[in-house]
Design a protein around this motif. Structure first.
Motif, PDB file in Angstrom:
ATOM      1  N   TYR A 171       0.686  -1.341  -0.122  1.00  0.00           N
ATOM      2  CA  TYR A 171      -0.124   0.040  -0.053  1.00  0.00           C
ATOM      3  C   TYR A 171       1.002   1.193  -0.121  1.00  0.00           C
ATOM      4  CZ  TYR A 171      -3.910  -2.986   0.899  1.00  0.00           C
ATOM      5  OH  TYR A 171      -5.018  -3.809   0.665  1.00  0.00           O
TER       6      TYR A 171
ATOM      7  N   GLU B  57       3.693   6.784  -5.699  1.00  0.00           N
ATOM      8  CA  GLU B  57       3.598   7.095  -6.759  1.00  0.00           C
ATOM      9  C   GLU B  57       2.582   8.469  -6.982  1.00  0.00           C
ATOM     10  OE1 GLU B  57       3.643   7.846 -10.927  1.00  0.00           O
ATOM     11  OE2 GLU B  57       5.160   6.576  -9.509  1.00  0.00           O
ATOM     12  N   TYR B  58       1.244   8.179  -6.424  1.00  0.00           N
ATOM     13  CA  TYR B  58       0.362   9.233  -6.637  1.00  0.00           C
ATOM     14  C   TYR B  58       0.724  10.584  -5.549  1.00  0.00           C
ATOM     15  CZ  TYR B  58      -2.183   7.104  -2.444  1.00  0.00           C
ATOM     16  OH  TYR B  58      -2.518   6.348  -1.336  1.00  0.00           O
TER      17      TYR B  58
ATOM     18  N   ARG C 161       2.404   1.861  -3.473  1.00  0.00           N
ATOM     19  CA  ARG C 161       1.415   2.358  -4.472  1.00  0.00           C
ATOM     20  C   ARG C 161       1.484   3.944  -4.006  1.00  0.00           C
ATOM     21  NH1 ARG C 161      -1.067  -2.576  -3.972  1.00  0.00           N
ATOM     22  NH2 ARG C 161      -2.424  -1.859  -2.425  1.00  0.00           N
TER      23      ARG C 161
ATOM     24  N   ASN D 203      -6.565   3.732  -0.675  1.00  0.00           N
ATOM     25  CA  ASN D 203      -5.175   2.811  -0.506  1.00  0.00           C
ATOM     26  C   ASN D 203      -4.461   3.341   0.937  1.00  0.00           C
ATOM     27  OD1 ASN D 203      -2.836   1.228  -1.768  1.00  0.00           O
ATOM     28  ND2 ASN D 203      -2.084   3.243  -1.063  1.00  0.00           N
TER      29      ASN D 203
END
Length: 399
Positions: free
Chosen positions: A173, A179-180, A176, A196
């Protein structure tokens, strides 16, 4: 100064110290956006590592523990104030925690590591123990601090201790999230954090024993407030000296054991739950060291003058915590200035110190003009929505 006022002064200042140290840690780790700037000279990379290690040694897992301890203190102040008037604060407390959950969800839009949402839910564990005797509350807290889930995992691993375990689920989690947080728009950060990010934080909290430690600290704070341990008195000075000694005696062997666990326990199935237990106890012991040192410093006249500077931050802890998320993520994340790309721990420490100082000055300025911080005032008014005016005025003995 009355004992009650002195107690609140110490609690406010200690809470402000926790907020300031949380600010420093959040800046050093780019508010959960993991990144090491490339191309730094060797001396700066080495200094960054030393600052990172020192900051997390001093405050990692300890600042939030102090915050949780004082949350329990506040609960007792409010609960006892209502009980003295023949009222049960618990139904109103449930509503108050629902409001805190809303504040936490708003804060989570910007910072996935928000602690307010966890506190709002886990604080409900105080309701069944609020009227129990001290001994029963202490026993409940100690059972939680023993990390029952880690003991269960240890027992389950005994038949095949050498089995290879998968990585902790939270890692995927957080991977990921990077990245954002680094490249996403504000809307993408909001969506990612609430989906997330929140699940990742919940899994991480479970994996590291926080879901047991936090309610236990709430209960210990409630007990400390029942016994008046934050009043300025000779008896409490003696108490905090003893607490400091015992905490140091507990911390040193726990630190040494934790440092050697990788060598002593080769089987991952055994090592991982033991690590959760030892690290949680080690951080708890060091948290007591910090609280005891702060309390003893506050007992000294000169120390009181210096440490009271943290009190405005503590009195506006909700506002301070949310504002630092808004400002910090705007500074570091990709939707804002993107400073994560060029700042290591040294630069982030300087930024964090500047922001903490500025926030402390702004809080002091605000409180010279208003009784409460803006979010504290909103929380207070919404908490007592529908209550008669005398009840609302009486509630100001709490926070």
């Amino acid at each position: 100064m009355t004992p009650s006022a002195a107690r609140l002064d110490l609690v406010d200042a200690l809470r402000g110290f926790a907020i300031a140290s949380i600010m420093l840690l959040h800046n050093i780790e780019h508010f959960d956006l993991t990144h090491v700037p490339a191309g730094q000279p060797g001396w700066l990379a080495s200094l960054d590592r030393q600052i990172w290690d020192s900051a997390f040694f001093l405050f990692g897992g300890k600042s939030y523990a102090i915050f949780a301890l004082l949350f329990g203190v506040t609960f007792h102040l409010q609960f006892s104030a209502r009980a003295a008037r023949g009222e049960d604060f618990r139904p109103r407390f449930v509503w108050r925690m629902a409001l805190l959950l809303a504040f936490g969800l708003f804060n989570s839009l910007f910072y996935q590591g928000d602690i307010l949402t966890l506190y709002a839910v886990l604080a409900l564990a105080l309701l069944p123990v609020a009227r129990l005797r001290d001994g029963l509350v202490l026993a409940t807290a100690l059972i939680l601090l023993l990390q029952p889930a880690a003991w269960l995992a240890l027992l389950q691993a005994l038949p095949a201790p050498a089995a290879t375990l998968p990585d902790p689920a939270s890692w995927a989690y957080f991977g990921r999230a990077n990245e954002y947080l680094a490249n996403g728009t504000l809307a993408q950060v909001w969506l990612g954090n609430l989906t997330n990010g929140k699940e990742g934080v919940l899994r991480w909290s479970w994996e590291n024993g926080r879901l047991f430690q936090i309610p236990a600290l709430f209960m210990l704070g409630m007990l400390a407030a029942r016994q008046g341990r934050f009043a300025l008195s000779h008896a409490n000075r003696v108490f905090w000296r003893r607490a400091l000694l015992l905490a140091v005696l507990a911390f040193v062997p726990l630190y040494l054991v934790n440092d050697q666990l990788g060598r002593w326990i080769a089987a991952e199935g055994l090592r991982r739950p033991v690590t959760v237990m030892v690290e949680s106890w080690m951080k708890l012991a060091f948290m007591v060291v910090l609280v005891a040192l702060f309390a003893l410093g506050f007992h000294a006249a000169r120390g009181t003058r210096v440490l009271r500077a943290f009190a405005p931050l503590g009195r506006m802890s909700l506002t301070s915590y949310v504002v630092q998320s808004l400002v910090g993520t705007t500074l570091y994340y990709g939707f804002g200035l993107g400073l994560y790309r060029v700042t290591g721990a040294t630069a982030c420490l300087a930024i964090g110190l500047a922001l903490a100082l500025l926030q402390g000055c702004l809080c002091a300025w605000w409180l010279r003009r208003y009784r409460q911080g803006p979010l504290e005032a909103l929380w207070h008014r919404a908490t007592w929505l529908g209550a008669p005016a005398p009840a609302v005025r009486a509630s100001r003995t709490g926070i």
